[in-house]
Design a protein around this motif. Structure first.
Motif, PDB file in Angstrom:
ATOM      1  N   TYR A  81      47.107 -49.484 -34.879  1.00  0.00           N
ATOM      2  CA  TYR A  81      48.539 -49.294 -34.630  1.00  0.00           C
ATOM      3  C   TYR A  81      49.118 -48.492 -35.781  1.00  0.00           C
ATOM      4  N   GLY A 119      52.657 -45.437 -36.611  1.00  0.00           N
ATOM      5  CA  GLY A 119      53.930 -45.010 -36.045  1.00  0.00           C
ATOM      6  C   GLY A 119      54.592 -43.905 -36.815  1.00  0.00           C
ATOM      7  N   GLN A 160      53.794 -46.057 -32.341  1.00  0.00           N
ATOM      8  CA  GLN A 160      55.202 -46.382 -32.095  1.00  0.00           C
ATOM      9  C   GLN A 160      56.106 -45.273 -32.623  1.00  0.00           C
ATOM     10  N   THR A 170      59.775 -44.738 -33.496  1.00  0.00           N
ATOM     11  CA  THR A 170      60.946 -45.598 -33.669  1.00  0.00           C
ATOM     12  C   THR A 170      62.247 -44.797 -33.584  1.00  0.00           C
ATOM     13  N   GLU A 203      65.108 -46.955 -34.653  1.00  0.00           N
ATOM     14  CA  GLU A 203      65.261 -47.069 -36.105  1.00  0.00           C
ATOM     15  C   GLU A 203      66.059 -45.892 -36.669  1.00  0.00           C
ATOM     16  N   PRO A 205      46.938 -48.410 -40.224  1.00  0.00           N
ATOM     17  CA  PRO A 205      46.925 -47.434 -41.311  1.00  0.00           C
ATOM     18  C   PRO A 205      48.348 -46.929 -41.522  1.00  0.00           C
ATOM     19  N   GLN A 250      55.575 -48.670 -46.021  1.00  0.00           N
ATOM     20  CA  GLN A 250      55.788 -49.464 -44.806  1.00  0.00           C
ATOM     21  C   GLN A 250      55.297 -50.901 -44.955  1.00  0.00           C
ATOM     22  N   PHE A 275      55.095 -55.177 -42.790  1.00  0.00           N
ATOM     23  CA  PHE A 275      53.889 -55.882 -42.352  1.00  0.00           C
ATOM     24  C   PHE A 275      53.600 -57.121 -43.183  1.00  0.00           C
TER      25      PHE A 275
HETATM   26  N1  TRP Z   1      59.153 -46.916 -39.877  1.00  0.00           N
HETATM   27  C1  TRP Z   1      58.216 -45.828 -39.785  1.00  0.00           C
HETATM   28  C2  TRP Z   1      58.895 -44.529 -40.257  1.00  0.00           C
HETATM   29  O1  TRP Z   1      60.054 -44.486 -40.539  1.00  0.00           O
HETATM   30  C3  TRP Z   1      57.665 -45.655 -38.397  1.00  0.00           C
HETATM   31  C4  TRP Z   1      56.663 -46.711 -37.988  1.00  0.00           C
HETATM   32  C5  TRP Z   1      56.798 -47.620 -36.981  1.00  0.00           C
HETATM   33  C6  TRP Z   1      55.368 -46.936 -38.556  1.00  0.00           C
HETATM   34  N2  TRP Z   1      55.696 -48.394 -36.864  1.00  0.00           N
HETATM   35  C7  TRP Z   1      54.785 -48.013 -37.814  1.00  0.00           C
HETATM   36  C8  TRP Z   1      54.634 -46.328 -39.585  1.00  0.00           C
HETATM   37  C9  TRP Z   1      53.516 -48.488 -38.116  1.00  0.00           C
HETATM   38  C10 TRP Z   1      53.361 -46.820 -39.874  1.00  0.00           C
HETATM   39  C11 TRP Z   1      52.800 -47.898 -39.135  1.00  0.00           C
HETATM   40  O2  TRP Z   1      58.251 -43.512 -40.336  1.00  0.00           O
END
Ligand code: TRP
Length: 417
Positions: free
Chosen positions: A98, A100, A133, A135, A138, A247, A252, A256
């Motif tokens: 996963y 994002g 993902q 976002t 966000e 990864p 970030q 987690f």
């Molecule tokens: N918040 C991250 C950003 O602003 C985006 C993101 C969402 C993310 N889920 C993640 C990054 C999981 C790494 C892993 O770029």
């Protein structure tokens, strides 16, 4: 188990940076030292583990392949429970990836590519499903963007991500705005996470205050949810207990840590993590490359000429101020941006070692180092540009359609257990 009002000792770092310390949060990364963030200290503060030689050897043993240069060169430098992932693989059990992206700008820059280049290697090496993902919610909450604009950017950025070469049969890319409204299971996980984390906890982890909008305060639950396989019933056949590996860049990690803390309350496995260092700004390692400052960044849309001009004009040099001085005293690779970029992107270990030696001794001049880097980056960005041009809206739609991937997860009967 600790009461939900108390931030448990484990995994909660010393959040507030003191005067001399580097600042690393999902929103700010800065260091007063020209060498950039002190990553060993960060490991201590965050309570993660260093990726050491023994772990690298074990990864090579389990995969039967040499590790990626981003691992070998310490760019992915920290982890949480990567050893558990390797044991999972040895036991023939499944896991998934996963990662994002927050779609805040049209043009992605070189630094944004790092986690995706590495994730692609992980996907190829372990042959596992990947969820990505986007976002958009966000970025709507944090930036001056409308929700529709953020959603549009999610699709634009998905093109750059697809251009990294992900396998459509193994990859699901989703926008929060679109997927959450279509998948009750994802929303159920969000609710369960929201119930398991207090305002006090997110205040401690993210520094939220009473005047932050409530969207921000509940957002961490949305970034946490994809860590649980039950949030993707169409991919995992409703199985709730498939192990997740994330990864990401180390900024970030706060999301987690929260996720790992809440996981047992949900009866779920904690996600494992692999953390990378930041990609330095052209001006040097005190800050990371930022899309909002064009002179700090090389964009994936930059022309060959723009790449050349930016490197020559802005890339901070660790070389001597005159040719004579450089030849006499040598250059400092640890602060030289061109050398640092070579470490991220040049795949040739021997050439890199040679450059390091010759630059340090002063034999190789800054101009030549920059010239070599310009060549490497023009090729990389040029090839990316070509692949991106081939990504159609239709292909983006396919990647972003909730669907089963090529992996099977037993029968429904077993899934209900
Ligand atoms: N918040 C991250 C950003 O602003 C985006 C993101 C969402 C993310 N889920 C993640 C990054 C999981 C790494 C892993 O770029």
């Amino acid at each position: 188990m600790a009461s939900t009002d108390q931030v448990p000792d484990i995994e909660q770092p010393d959040q507030k940076a003191t005067e001399e310390e580097d600042e690393v949060t999902p929103w700010t990364v800065s260091s007063k030292s020209e060498k950039g963030i002190n990553y060993d200290k960060l490991i201590d503060r965050f309570g993660s583990s260093k990726i050491d030689d023994a772990l690298l050897k074990r990864i090579e043993k389990v995969t039967g392949k040499p590790v990626h240069h981003l691992l070998r060169r310490g760019i992915f430098f920290s982890h949480r429970e990567m050893d558990l992932i390797l044991t999972t693989v040895e036991q023939g059990k499944p896991f998934y990836l996963y990662t994002g992206r927050g779609p805040s700008s049209e043009a992605m820059h070189l630094g944004h590519l790092i986690p995706f280049i590495f994730t692609k290697w992980l996907q190829d090496t372990f042959d596992v499903p990947l969820v990505i993902q986007m976002t958009d919610d966000e970025k709507f909450l944090w930036k001056d963007l409308t929700i529709d604009e953020a959603n549009r950017l999610a699709h634009e950025n998905a093109k750059d991500i697809i251009a990294c070469g992900f396998d459509i049969e193994k990859t699901f890319i989703f926008s929060d705005v679109e997927y959450i409204s279509s998948c009750p299971d994802f929303y159920k996980y969000m609710c369960r996470i929201q119930k398991g984390v207090t305002f006090n906890q997110v205040k401690g982890i993210f520094g939220f205050t009473e005047s932050d909008c409530i969207g921000k305060i509940s957002f961490p639950a949305i970034q946490a949810a994809p860590s649980f396989s039950g949030a993707f019933p169409m991919i995992f056949n409703k199985k709730q207990d498939i192990q997740c590996l994330i990864p990401c860049a180390i900024d970030q990690d706060p999301y987690f840590r929260m996720t790992r803390d809440v996981a047992p309350k949900l009866g779920c496995k904690k996600p494992a993590l692999l953390h990378s260092t930041f990609f330095p700004a052209l001006q040097g390692a005190q800050s990371k490359m930022s899309a909002s400052d064009p002179t700090s960044s090389i964009f994936l849309t930059d022309t060959d000429k723009q790449i050349k001009d930016k490197i020559n004009k802005y890339a901070y040099s660790g070389g001597g101020s005159t040719v004579e001085e450089h030849k006499e005293k040598g250059g400092d690779c640890s602060v030289d941006v061109a050398f640092q970029y070579m470490k991220f992107f040049s795949e040739d270990d021997e050439r890199l070692a040679q450059i390091e030696k010759d630059y340090t001794s002063g034999e190789l001049l800054t101009g030549y180092l920059k010239k070599e880097l310009i060549g490497v980056l023009q090729k990389l960005v040029g090839e990316h540009r070509e692949r991106r041009a081939k990504v159609t809206d239709e292909l983006v739609r396919e990647f972003m359609t909730p669907r089963k991937l090529k992996f099977d997860y037993g029968t429904d009967q077993q899934a209900k257990k």
